[in-house]
Scaffold this motif. Sequence first.
Motif: not given
Length: 447
Positions: A310-317, A339-358
């Motif tokens: 409804e608010v056209k929000a995306g997600v960084i997971y 895959s649950l985000l994709a099936n729900a039609g929510i725009p998303f991207a994957l992230g990695f909350s770290s420095d060297w571990n990214s």
Amino acid sequence: MQHSSKPVLFAALLGAICTTLAPAMASDIVPTPKQSRSVLIKNATVHTVSQGVLSNTDVLIENGKITAVGPQLTSQINSATAETSDTQVVDASGKHLYPGLIALDTSLGLVEIEMSRPTVDNAEVGYINPQISTATAYNADSELIPTIRFNGITHAQIVPSGDGIAGQSVLVDLDAWTIEDALTPSAGQFHVYWPQIKRMPEDEKKKAKAIEKNQQAIDQLNIAFEDGYRYFLSDKASGKNNKNEDPQSATNNLRWQAMLPLYQGKATLFAHADSVGQIEQVIALTKKYQFKLVIVGGYDAWRLASSLREVKAGVIYPHTLSLPKRKDEPVDLPFKIPSLLANAGIPFALGFSSDWNSRNLPYAAGYSAAYGLTPEQALKSITLDAAKLLGVEDLGAIAVGYQGSVVLSEGDILDPMTNKIQAIWIEGRQIDLNNRHQQLYQKYLKR
């Protein structure tokens, strides 16, 4: 990002510590000059992201941009140009060509050695800091950067940590002398860490106190956003910035002036929130001020699909390689959430909350492909979809007009067993793949 006066003795001591740590804080890899020769990559399996996978395909990069994609481009290009020093010709037969990967929600360049405080500059003091930007603290010479890009990561979102409104992030490419060289144009990015009670006390008095403290933090944020909105309305009505001689008001004006792009629709609010309650509160805030919204974390985002759409929000997971957040959840739920985000039609991207571990970002995407996403969706979640959430329209795909930031690998870039990076180009310039890990590996081979 912190700035304060210190006693001379402490300053001298800090200088001595930093001098001691200097070898660990600076990379000796020389950045590559701006592209001066055309690059023709021939006969590759090209993972375009936007147009599927193309076999035996050529890619031409000129002046930092992809100018042609197709079979046998050599015959379509002036043969005298293609076979002279004006063009670097790379035979990629049997190899895979990918867009450069984009690491979201990182502290790369802000944290060098986590246990050494002088090398950590990822947060500012205070609770309301929209005027702070990670660009002021980013270290383009970090020893970590060459090791990160060795896994195919060419760009990173450098995000402030902290509580409340923590500041603004920037998008950088990972081959630069300075922050000015590294900055990649993107939409404004404001980060708010939504309050939560991390562990509810069992004692009733302590529980009530924790709830009250959490609500006070939420109230403080709501007041800050309302003050920013009032400043926006005043600025819009007057046609000029408000001015006030009072020092405290002047400080606040810097904050609210910095937030103007957010209310003007020129910037995005990146709200760090995981639980249903947090996300619902952020959505309510977004509706009130009509913000552009991206949820960072989003562990429960798939449960609120209709509200987010409804608010056209995306997600960084960023939790693909994490444990479940609740004891009664399946152990593989974090792997399945993309895959649950994709099936729900929510725009998303994957992230990695770290420095060297990214550096593990492509393998996190590989896990998501093993638990419901297609390989194409998984690759898109760390390339084109990541770029779109940052408001960048010419990054994350191999297509005409896109940046010439590409990665050549012998195998599947999402598979740690077969991925072997052969070459990386950032805006058409081939970068040095040497790094501290490789140096140490070669050193101890000689033992």
